[in-house]
Design a protein around this motif. Structure first.
Motif, PDB file in Angstrom:
ATOM      1  N   ASP A 275       0.730  -1.107   0.039  1.00 25.24           N
ATOM      2  CA  ASP A 275       0.048  -0.032  -0.085  1.00 25.24           C
ATOM      3  C   ASP A 275       0.949   1.243  -0.092  1.00 25.24           C
ATOM      4  O   ASP A 275       0.811   2.153  -0.762  1.00 25.24           O
ATOM      5  N   SER A 276       1.908   1.269   0.885  1.00 27.07           N
ATOM      6  CA  SER A 276       2.908   2.249   0.701  1.00 27.07           C
ATOM      7  C   SER A 276       3.501   2.770  -0.532  1.00 27.07           C
ATOM      8  O   SER A 276       3.667   3.507  -1.158  1.00 27.07           O
ATOM      9  N   VAL A 277       3.868   1.433  -1.057  1.00 26.34           N
ATOM     10  CA  VAL A 277       4.658   1.667  -2.579  1.00 26.34           C
ATOM     11  C   VAL A 277       3.529   2.287  -3.467  1.00 26.34           C
ATOM     12  O   VAL A 277       3.934   3.056  -4.230  1.00 26.34           O
ATOM     13  N   ALA A 278       2.235   1.971  -3.440  1.00 27.21           N
ATOM     14  CA  ALA A 278       1.247   2.399  -4.480  1.00 27.21           C
ATOM     15  C   ALA A 278       1.225   3.644  -4.122  1.00 27.21           C
ATOM     16  O   ALA A 278       0.945   4.512  -4.999  1.00 27.21           O
ATOM     17  N   ARG A 279       1.320   4.384  -2.932  1.00 28.83           N
ATOM     18  CA  ARG A 279       1.270   5.628  -2.727  1.00 28.83           C
ATOM     19  C   ARG A 279       2.269   6.447  -3.469  1.00 28.83           C
ATOM     20  O   ARG A 279       2.153   7.456  -3.897  1.00 28.83           O
ATOM     21  N   LEU A 280       3.518   6.049  -3.428  1.00 28.88           N
ATOM     22  CA  LEU A 280       4.749   6.482  -3.847  1.00 28.88           C
ATOM     23  C   LEU A 280       4.856   6.218  -5.364  1.00 28.88           C
ATOM     24  O   LEU A 280       5.428   7.485  -5.886  1.00 28.88           O
ATOM     25  N   LEU A 281       4.145   5.649  -5.970  1.00 35.04           N
ATOM     26  CA  LEU A 281       4.425   5.493  -7.499  1.00 35.04           C
ATOM     27  C   LEU A 281       3.304   6.517  -8.136  1.00 35.04           C
ATOM     28  O   LEU A 281       2.165   6.401  -7.732  1.00 35.04           O
ATOM     29  N   PRO A 282       3.685   7.117  -9.198  1.00 33.21           N
ATOM     30  CA  PRO A 282       2.827   7.771  -9.753  1.00 33.21           C
ATOM     31  C   PRO A 282       1.859   6.833 -10.708  1.00 33.21           C
ATOM     32  O   PRO A 282       2.219   6.020 -11.458  1.00 33.21           O
TER      33      PRO A 282
ATOM     34  N   GLY B   8      -0.127   6.064 -14.131  1.00 34.75           N
ATOM     35  CA  GLY B   8      -0.178   6.437 -15.442  1.00 34.75           C
ATOM     36  C   GLY B   8      -1.653   6.839 -16.132  1.00 34.75           C
ATOM     37  O   GLY B   8      -2.453   7.016 -15.263  1.00 34.75           O
ATOM     38  N   ASP B   9      -1.901   7.159 -17.312  1.00 33.94           N
ATOM     39  CA  ASP B   9      -3.026   7.566 -17.667  1.00 33.94           C
ATOM     40  C   ASP B   9      -4.256   6.534 -17.839  1.00 33.94           C
ATOM     41  O   ASP B   9      -5.423   6.886 -17.844  1.00 33.94           O
ATOM     42  N   ASP B  10      -3.805   5.414 -17.584  1.00 33.68           N
ATOM     43  CA  ASP B  10      -4.636   4.280 -17.530  1.00 33.68           C
ATOM     44  C   ASP B  10      -4.987   3.999 -16.024  1.00 33.68           C
ATOM     45  O   ASP B  10      -5.692   2.996 -15.629  1.00 33.68           O
ATOM     46  N   ASP B  11      -4.505   4.882 -14.821  1.00 37.23           N
ATOM     47  CA  ASP B  11      -4.443   4.694 -13.391  1.00 37.23           C
ATOM     48  C   ASP B  11      -3.893   3.410 -13.099  1.00 37.23           C
ATOM     49  O   ASP B  11      -4.162   2.979 -12.015  1.00 37.23           O
ATOM     50  N   VAL B  12      -2.918   2.956 -13.560  1.00 28.56           N
ATOM     51  CA  VAL B  12      -2.227   1.930 -13.305  1.00 28.56           C
ATOM     52  C   VAL B  12      -0.724   2.514 -12.761  1.00 28.56           C
ATOM     53  O   VAL B  12      -0.083   3.352 -13.337  1.00 28.56           O
ATOM     54  N   ARG B  13      -0.463   1.873 -11.767  1.00 26.33           N
ATOM     55  CA  ARG B  13       1.051   2.109 -11.249  1.00 26.33           C
ATOM     56  C   ARG B  13       1.936   1.128 -11.552  1.00 26.33           C
ATOM     57  O   ARG B  13       1.697   0.196 -11.138  1.00 26.33           O
ATOM     58  N   ARG B  14       3.095   1.156 -11.962  1.00 20.56           N
ATOM     59  CA  ARG B  14       3.990   0.220 -12.491  1.00 20.56           C
ATOM     60  C   ARG B  14       5.316   0.639 -11.888  1.00 20.56           C
ATOM     61  O   ARG B  14       6.001   1.744 -11.681  1.00 20.56           O
ATOM     62  N   LEU B  15       6.158  -0.625 -11.582  1.00 20.66           N
ATOM     63  CA  LEU B  15       7.386  -0.472 -11.035  1.00 20.66           C
ATOM     64  C   LEU B  15       8.213  -1.831 -11.601  1.00 20.66           C
ATOM     65  O   LEU B  15       7.648  -2.988 -11.783  1.00 20.66           O
ATOM     66  N   GLY B  16       9.512  -1.579 -12.057  1.00 11.45           N
ATOM     67  CA  GLY B  16      10.198  -2.541 -12.849  1.00 11.45           C
ATOM     68  C   GLY B  16      10.007  -2.665 -14.050  1.00 11.45           C
ATOM     69  O   GLY B  16       9.729  -1.723 -14.890  1.00 11.45           O
ATOM     70  N   GLU B  17      10.297  -3.960 -14.691  1.00  9.55           N
ATOM     71  CA  GLU B  17      10.401  -4.375 -16.023  1.00  9.55           C
ATOM     72  C   GLU B  17       8.824  -4.570 -16.304  1.00  9.55           C
ATOM     73  O   GLU B  17       8.496  -5.905 -16.535  1.00  9.55           O
ATOM     74  N   VAL B  18       7.892  -3.918 -16.281  1.00  7.03           N
ATOM     75  CA  VAL B  18       6.602  -4.091 -16.676  1.00  7.03           C
ATOM     76  C   VAL B  18       6.251  -4.229 -18.084  1.00  7.03           C
ATOM     77  O   VAL B  18       6.556  -3.357 -18.849  1.00  7.03           O
ATOM     78  N   GLY B  19       5.569  -5.208 -18.618  1.00  3.15           N
ATOM     79  CA  GLY B  19       5.135  -5.215 -19.911  1.00  3.15           C
ATOM     80  C   GLY B  19       3.882  -4.633 -20.217  1.00  3.15           C
ATOM     81  O   GLY B  19       3.480  -3.791 -19.210  1.00  3.15           O
ATOM     82  N   ARG B  20       3.013  -5.124 -21.040  1.00  2.00           N
ATOM     83  CA  ARG B  20       1.726  -4.706 -21.355  1.00  2.00           C
ATOM     84  C   ARG B  20       0.940  -4.952 -20.064  1.00  2.00           C
ATOM     85  O   ARG B  20       0.896  -6.045 -19.770  1.00  2.00           O
ATOM     86  N   VAL B  21       0.038  -3.888 -19.712  1.00  2.00           N
ATOM     87  CA  VAL B  21      -0.940  -4.004 -18.782  1.00  2.00           C
ATOM     88  C   VAL B  21      -2.406  -3.957 -19.173  1.00  2.00           C
ATOM     89  O   VAL B  21      -2.595  -3.000 -19.985  1.00  2.00           O
ATOM     90  N   LEU B  22      -3.124  -4.873 -18.981  1.00  2.00           N
ATOM     91  CA  LEU B  22      -4.636  -4.816 -19.519  1.00  2.00           C
ATOM     92  C   LEU B  22      -5.358  -4.488 -18.392  1.00  2.00           C
ATOM     93  O   LEU B  22      -5.696  -5.657 -17.769  1.00  2.00           O
TER      94      LEU B  22
END
Length: 365
Positions: free
Chosen positions: A281-288, A290-304
């Motif tokens: 939950d803390s990590v999610a607060r710290l990450l911006p 994206g336009d799709d309201d998904v927060r990404r960290l690391g080597e993230v591929g396509r997110v559906l």
């Protein structure tokens, strides 16, 4: 502009397994060796980045266990001193060891302890708060930094502010308070007289150690004995003799709480943003987002993401991830294991490493 503070040295205790951030945080690579903010810097690197301007490149000492010394050497600039603990003895032994070694070398030195695995923004505000804590330390106080609460959190301990200390920009600490219930935390915030306890302590090394002698004399004597031998050929022998017998206790319980009751702790109310990066939950607060309201960290591929507001996806594999119909989902793909949870269940993740250890399955730890 931040400048070096004369006579000030920083201690970075780097320990703990970060079990609530499993499976990205593991025994072999705990959270302080990972980037949890998307900055491109691991948490311990970010800690060094904000402390080095205050101490200079030779003014930081890291205390860690045998398992992580080599990784820290690899991540931090050459020349950073690393003190290796033979085994975990909690924060008082780690901080006390570094303070005793530094005081042995440099009488009157002021030391500050700052965890290796916290996230802080507002570097100039941080530097100003540390500077204020150093001034209080010069006057003989053990100083701490109080974080302005952003909400009635039940995840943190609190500092009850006492009367102002004239000329120091500080308040006396009336008491340290353990993690409260939600209703009590709300009451604290309503008074305006409480701050979050971030576990940052600044003091003259001799004051810190004299306080330890007062409240935990056996632990003090053991650390002094080790420090006296640290820069000699007898270090290994004395460590083997003394370290296993040291009391395992946190600095809060050993010094901060009893000394506050005796009026010897000052707090600098600070304005910078702080997070202990305690769970997903803390990590999610710290990450911006994206336009799709998904927060990404690391080597993230396509997110559906379909009907999945607030999703957080963490990956080391680059694989595609689909999230459907789950609000505030957290997906962590490590290749050998995939964690799926929700932000409101983030605290429960810590039970998984314990369960694996109980089963004797160490492959995922």
């Amino acid at each position: 502009m931040t400048t070096v503070i004369p006579g000030f040295r920083a201690i970075i205790p780097a320990g703990g397994a970060g079990t609530r951030l499993w499976p990205l945080s593991r025994r072999s690579e705990p959270k302080f060796l990972r980037d949890f903010t998307g900055s491109g810097r691991t948490l311990i690197q970010a800690t060094w980045d904000r402390l080095m301007p205050l101490t200079g490149p030779d003014g930081i000492v890291v205390v860690t266990g045998q398992a992580h010394g080599a990784a820290i050497v690899h991540q931090l600039p050459g020349g950073v001193e690393i003190l290796i603990e033979p085994s975990p003895r909690d924060s008082m032994a780690a901080i006390g060891l570094a303070a005793a070694v530094l005081e042995q070398r440099e009488a009157g030195v002021i030391v500050g302890s700052f965890a290796a695995d916290h996230a802080i923004s507002g570097r100039s505000e941080f530097g100003a708060a540390v500077g204020g804590a150093v001034e209080a330390a010069r006057e003989g106080y053990v100083a701490t930094i109080g974080i302005a609460p952003t909400g009635p959190s039940t995840a943190y301990g609190y500092i009850h502010l006492g009367e102002p200390l004239v000329g120091l920009g500080a308040r006396r600490v009336a008491a340290f308070v353990e993690k409260p219930s939600a209703s009590v935390a709300a009451e604290y915030l309503a008074t305006g007289e409480y701050r979050w306890n971030a576990g940052m302590f600044v003091a003259r090394a001799d004051v810190l150690l004299d306080s330890l002698a007062r409240y935990r004399p056996a632990l003090h004597q053991g650390l002094r004995t080790i420090a006296a031998a640290w820069d000699t050929p007898d270090r290994a022998r004395i460590l083997d003799e003394q370290w296993p017998a040291l009391e395992k206790v946190a600095i809060d319980h050993a010094i901060a709480e009893p000394l506050a009751a005796d009026g010897g702790v000052a707090v600098i109310p600070a304005g910078f943003a702080w997070d202990d990066v305690g769970d997903w939950d803390s990590v999610a607060r710290l990450l911006p987002a994206g336009d799709d309201d998904v927060r990404r960290l690391g080597e993230v591929g396509r997110v559906l993401a379909v009907d999945a507001p607030g999703a957080t996806v963490v990956s080391t594999t680059g694989r595609a991830v689909a999230v459907v119909g789950v609000e505030d989902a957290v997906v962590v793909d490590m290749g050998d294991v995939v964690l799926v949870t929700r932000r409101d269940a983030a605290q429960q993740v810590r039970d998984l490493p314990s369960a694996l250890a109980a089963e004797g399955d160490l492959s995922l730890l």
